[in-house]
Write a protein that holds these residues in place. Structure first.
Motif, PDB file in Angstrom:
ATOM      1  N   ASN A 149       0.894  -1.288   0.039  1.00  0.00           N
ATOM      2  CA  ASN A 149      -0.203  -0.072  -0.071  1.00  0.00           C
ATOM      3  C   ASN A 149       0.788   1.223   0.066  1.00  0.00           C
ATOM      4  O   ASN A 149       1.783   1.260   0.923  1.00  0.00           O
ATOM      5  N   PRO A 150       0.776   2.260  -1.079  1.00  0.00           N
ATOM      6  CA  PRO A 150       1.535   3.459  -0.953  1.00  0.00           C
ATOM      7  C   PRO A 150       1.232   4.203   0.162  1.00  0.00           C
ATOM      8  O   PRO A 150       2.331   5.135   0.101  1.00  0.00           O
ATOM      9  N   GLU A 151       0.459   3.986   0.755  1.00  0.00           N
ATOM     10  CA  GLU A 151       0.218   4.913   1.932  1.00  0.00           C
ATOM     11  C   GLU A 151       1.248   4.850   3.061  1.00  0.00           C
ATOM     12  O   GLU A 151       1.603   5.647   3.908  1.00  0.00           O
ATOM     13  N   LEU A 152       1.689   3.595   3.295  1.00  0.00           N
ATOM     14  CA  LEU A 152       2.749   3.305   4.115  1.00  0.00           C
ATOM     15  C   LEU A 152       3.997   3.364   3.807  1.00  0.00           C
ATOM     16  O   LEU A 152       4.324   2.722   2.433  1.00  0.00           O
ATOM     17  N   MET A 153       5.148   3.808   4.490  1.00  0.00           N
ATOM     18  CA  MET A 153       6.324   3.714   4.309  1.00  0.00           C
ATOM     19  C   MET A 153       6.847   2.382   4.154  1.00  0.00           C
ATOM     20  O   MET A 153       6.083   1.559   4.690  1.00  0.00           O
ATOM     21  N   PRO A 154       7.857   2.016   2.953  1.00  0.00           N
ATOM     22  CA  PRO A 154       8.594   0.889   3.010  1.00  0.00           C
ATOM     23  C   PRO A 154       9.248   0.058   4.233  1.00  0.00           C
ATOM     24  O   PRO A 154       9.363   0.906   5.183  1.00  0.00           O
ATOM     25  N   ASP A 155       9.317  -0.893   4.328  1.00  0.00           N
ATOM     26  CA  ASP A 155      10.002  -1.691   5.402  1.00  0.00           C
ATOM     27  C   ASP A 155       8.869  -1.944   6.560  1.00  0.00           C
ATOM     28  O   ASP A 155       9.525  -1.792   7.882  1.00  0.00           O
ATOM     29  N   LEU A 156       7.679  -1.776   6.229  1.00  0.00           N
ATOM     30  CA  LEU A 156       6.855  -2.187   7.404  1.00  0.00           C
ATOM     31  C   LEU A 156       5.662  -3.145   6.813  1.00  0.00           C
ATOM     32  O   LEU A 156       5.393  -3.285   5.779  1.00  0.00           O
ATOM     33  N   THR A 157       5.856  -4.133   7.784  1.00  0.00           N
ATOM     34  CA  THR A 157       4.900  -5.466   7.529  1.00  0.00           C
ATOM     35  C   THR A 157       3.629  -5.342   8.446  1.00  0.00           C
ATOM     36  O   THR A 157       4.119  -5.657   9.691  1.00  0.00           O
ATOM     37  N   VAL A 158       2.460  -4.968   8.203  1.00  0.00           N
ATOM     38  CA  VAL A 158       1.488  -4.645   9.228  1.00  0.00           C
ATOM     39  C   VAL A 158       0.542  -6.057   9.386  1.00  0.00           C
ATOM     40  O   VAL A 158       0.096  -6.393   8.310  1.00  0.00           O
ATOM     41  N   ILE A 160       5.747  -2.272  17.425  1.00  0.00           N
ATOM     42  CA  ILE A 160       6.587  -2.583  16.141  1.00  0.00           C
ATOM     43  C   ILE A 160       7.868  -3.183  16.764  1.00  0.00           C
ATOM     44  O   ILE A 160       8.388  -2.633  17.672  1.00  0.00           O
ATOM     45  N   LEU A 161       8.401  -4.056  15.838  1.00  0.00           N
ATOM     46  CA  LEU A 161       9.612  -4.539  16.048  1.00  0.00           C
ATOM     47  C   LEU A 161      10.982  -3.876  15.217  1.00  0.00           C
ATOM     48  O   LEU A 161      10.727  -3.496  14.005  1.00  0.00           O
ATOM     49  N   LEU A 162      11.793  -3.394  16.085  1.00  0.00           N
ATOM     50  CA  LEU A 162      12.977  -2.797  15.392  1.00  0.00           C
ATOM     51  C   LEU A 162      14.263  -3.407  15.862  1.00  0.00           C
ATOM     52  O   LEU A 162      14.299  -3.969  17.094  1.00  0.00           O
ATOM     53  N   ARG A 163      15.124  -3.668  14.936  1.00  0.00           N
ATOM     54  CA  ARG A 163      16.221  -4.129  15.099  1.00  0.00           C
ATOM     55  C   ARG A 163      17.506  -3.089  14.586  1.00  0.00           C
ATOM     56  O   ARG A 163      18.225  -3.372  13.782  1.00  0.00           O
ATOM     57  N   PRO A 164      17.682  -2.152  15.629  1.00  0.00           N
ATOM     58  CA  PRO A 164      18.438  -0.953  15.352  1.00  0.00           C
ATOM     59  C   PRO A 164      19.968  -1.336  15.197  1.00  0.00           C
ATOM     60  O   PRO A 164      20.225  -2.255  15.792  1.00  0.00           O
ATOM     61  N   THR A 165      20.686  -0.727  14.237  1.00  0.00           N
ATOM     62  CA  THR A 165      21.956  -0.754  14.022  1.00  0.00           C
ATOM     63  C   THR A 165      22.806   0.196  14.830  1.00  0.00           C
ATOM     64  O   THR A 165      24.152   0.023  15.154  1.00  0.00           O
ATOM     65  N   THR A 166      22.040   1.251  15.523  1.00  0.00           N
ATOM     66  CA  THR A 166      22.641   2.244  16.449  1.00  0.00           C
ATOM     67  C   THR A 166      23.307   1.473  17.550  1.00  0.00           C
ATOM     68  O   THR A 166      22.499   0.678  18.068  1.00  0.00           O
ATOM     69  N   PRO A 167      24.258   1.926  18.130  1.00  0.00           N
ATOM     70  CA  PRO A 167      24.679   1.260  19.463  1.00  0.00           C
ATOM     71  C   PRO A 167      23.625   1.221  20.369  1.00  0.00           C
ATOM     72  O   PRO A 167      22.922   2.368  20.552  1.00  0.00           O
ATOM     73  N   THR A 168      23.814   0.040  21.266  1.00  0.00           N
ATOM     74  CA  THR A 168      22.711   0.276  22.257  1.00  0.00           C
ATOM     75  C   THR A 168      22.825   1.207  23.251  1.00  0.00           C
ATOM     76  O   THR A 168      21.651   1.344  23.911  1.00  0.00           O
ATOM     77  N   ARG A 169      23.826   1.804  23.544  1.00  0.00           N
ATOM     78  CA  ARG A 169      24.042   2.800  24.539  1.00  0.00           C
ATOM     79  C   ARG A 169      23.113   4.108  24.108  1.00  0.00           C
ATOM     80  O   ARG A 169      22.761   4.787  25.015  1.00  0.00           O
ATOM     81  N   ALA A 224      11.349   8.634  11.826  1.00  0.00           N
ATOM     82  CA  ALA A 224      11.976   9.176  12.808  1.00  0.00           C
ATOM     83  C   ALA A 224      13.160   8.167  12.908  1.00  0.00           C
ATOM     84  O   ALA A 224      14.368   8.527  13.245  1.00  0.00           O
ATOM     85  N   VAL A 225      12.947   6.841  13.113  1.00  0.00           N
ATOM     86  CA  VAL A 225      14.004   5.915  13.310  1.00  0.00           C
ATOM     87  C   VAL A 225      14.924   5.816  12.299  1.00  0.00           C
ATOM     88  O   VAL A 225      16.009   5.493  12.630  1.00  0.00           O
ATOM     89  N   ASP A 226      14.558   5.895  11.027  1.00  0.00           N
ATOM     90  CA  ASP A 226      15.393   5.784  10.169  1.00  0.00           C
ATOM     91  C   ASP A 226      16.332   6.877   9.933  1.00  0.00           C
ATOM     92  O   ASP A 226      17.424   6.752   9.947  1.00  0.00           O
ATOM     93  N   ALA A 227      15.812   8.178  10.353  1.00  0.00           N
ATOM     94  CA  ALA A 227      16.674   9.254  10.297  1.00  0.00           C
ATOM     95  C   ALA A 227      17.811   9.202  11.571  1.00  0.00           C
ATOM     96  O   ALA A 227      18.712   9.414  11.386  1.00  0.00           O
ATOM     97  N   TRP A 228      17.319   8.759  12.615  1.00  0.00           N
ATOM     98  CA  TRP A 228      18.132   8.461  13.839  1.00  0.00           C
ATOM     99  C   TRP A 228      19.305   7.415  13.729  1.00  0.00           C
ATOM    100  O   TRP A 228      20.248   7.815  13.959  1.00  0.00           O
ATOM    101  N   ASP A 287      24.688  14.329  13.675  1.00  0.00           N
ATOM    102  CA  ASP A 287      24.013  15.603  13.352  1.00  0.00           C
ATOM    103  C   ASP A 287      22.446  15.294  13.501  1.00  0.00           C
ATOM    104  O   ASP A 287      21.744  15.938  14.026  1.00  0.00           O
ATOM    105  N   SER A 288      22.160  13.951  13.092  1.00  0.00           N
ATOM    106  CA  SER A 288      20.952  13.762  13.540  1.00  0.00           C
ATOM    107  C   SER A 288      20.514  13.433  14.706  1.00  0.00           C
ATOM    108  O   SER A 288      19.259  13.827  15.466  1.00  0.00           O
ATOM    109  N   GLY A 289      21.064  12.986  15.748  1.00  0.00           N
ATOM    110  CA  GLY A 289      21.155  12.921  17.210  1.00  0.00           C
ATOM    111  C   GLY A 289      20.909  14.480  17.783  1.00  0.00           C
ATOM    112  O   GLY A 289      20.035  14.484  18.396  1.00  0.00           O
TER     113      GLY A 289
END
Length: 270
Positions: free
Chosen positions: A20-29, A84-93, A195-199, A205-207
């Protein structure tokens, strides 16, 4: 406003399907009619290896969980509840920013409906001084590495008689008109994903931008607050800022105390 529970339509599953084009990619609802806790379900799926971006939505959540294992239930068809399940690559700190980031995203989604909302540190969204949304973020150790399960509950069409506490409100009560829950869900999911993708991709700078944006939207800053701590002690003072680590800075008797979200039971305005 919608006051007859029989007139409260279910979520529009067709608008939430893959592609559905209303939703951003990488979301499975995935939408389920009734579920005890969306966070518990997504934690289970995370342990089974589910991918980043899985979203489980309950049209009716019967055993929702908040911070410190508080439980709640809303009448069917009145809220938007999802995890929502996230598997961030950002350091856990940096992960303590996740509940704050989510709150800021939900704040933006609610503002899109025409309301002046604000974030209450660390995990609520308010309209005026009343809570309209809550957030619960849980870290899960999975075979694929650490993951974060982000749970959100937004009061949409609750009437005054249906509110769980006098300090709560709903979008329809504040707007004085019907609100489409599917619209709220789509807006919220897109705001969180963006927001998560930008973070994750924006680096320092994003932080810094997130820190600045959150601090500007945080209604707790500038208030005299009472912070209840797990050991039973109480900290009272002026909330002066959010530090770069996402901690609330409270000044009392000339001393600054840094409080992290995991170290508080309650934060209340005095």
């Amino acid at each position: 406003m919608t006051t007859d529970s029989a007139a409260r339509p279910p979520l529009d599953k067709a608008r939430l399907g893959s592609g559905n084009p209303e939703l951003m990619p990488d979301l499975t609802v995935e939408v389920v009619d009734s579920l005890g806790s969306t966070n518990a379900e997504v934690i289970r799926r995370a342990l089974e290896g589910a991918p980043d971006g899985l979203v489980v939505v309950a049209d009716h959540q019967t055993g929702g969980r908040g911070r410190l294992d508080r439980t709640w239930e809303s009448p069917a068809g009145t809220s938007v509840t999802f995890s929502i399940l996230l598997r961030p690559t950002t350091p856990t700190r940096a992960w303590p920013w996740l509940p704050l980031l989510t709150g800021y995203a939900i704040d933006k989604a609610i503002r899109a409906s025409g309301l002046e909302a604000g974030v209450k540190w660390p995990n609520d969204v308010l309209v005026g001084d009343k809570k309209v949304a809550g957030i619960l973020v849980e870290r899960v150790e999975t075979p694929q590495g650490p993951a974060a399960v982000v749970g959100v509950g937004i009061n949409v069409s609750l009437t005054a008689d249906e509110l769980p506490v006098p300090t709560a409100t709903s979008l329809e009560l504040e707007l004085g008109r019907p609100v489409d829950r599917t619209d709220v869900l789509v807006e919220s999911l897109n705001a969180i994903r963006e927001a998560v993708d930008a973070w994750e991709l924006g680096g320092d700078d994003s932080g810094m931008r997130l820190h600045s944006s959150y601090a500007a939207a945080c209604v707790t800053v500038g208030q005299d607050v009472r912070v209840d701590l797990p050991d039973g002690s109480v900290l009272e003072g002026r909330a002066t800022e959010i530090d770069p680590a996402g901690q609330l800075v409270v000044e009392s008797d000339g001393r600054r105390t840094f409080v992290s979200a995991g170290d508080v039971v309650h934060v209340r305005a005095v």
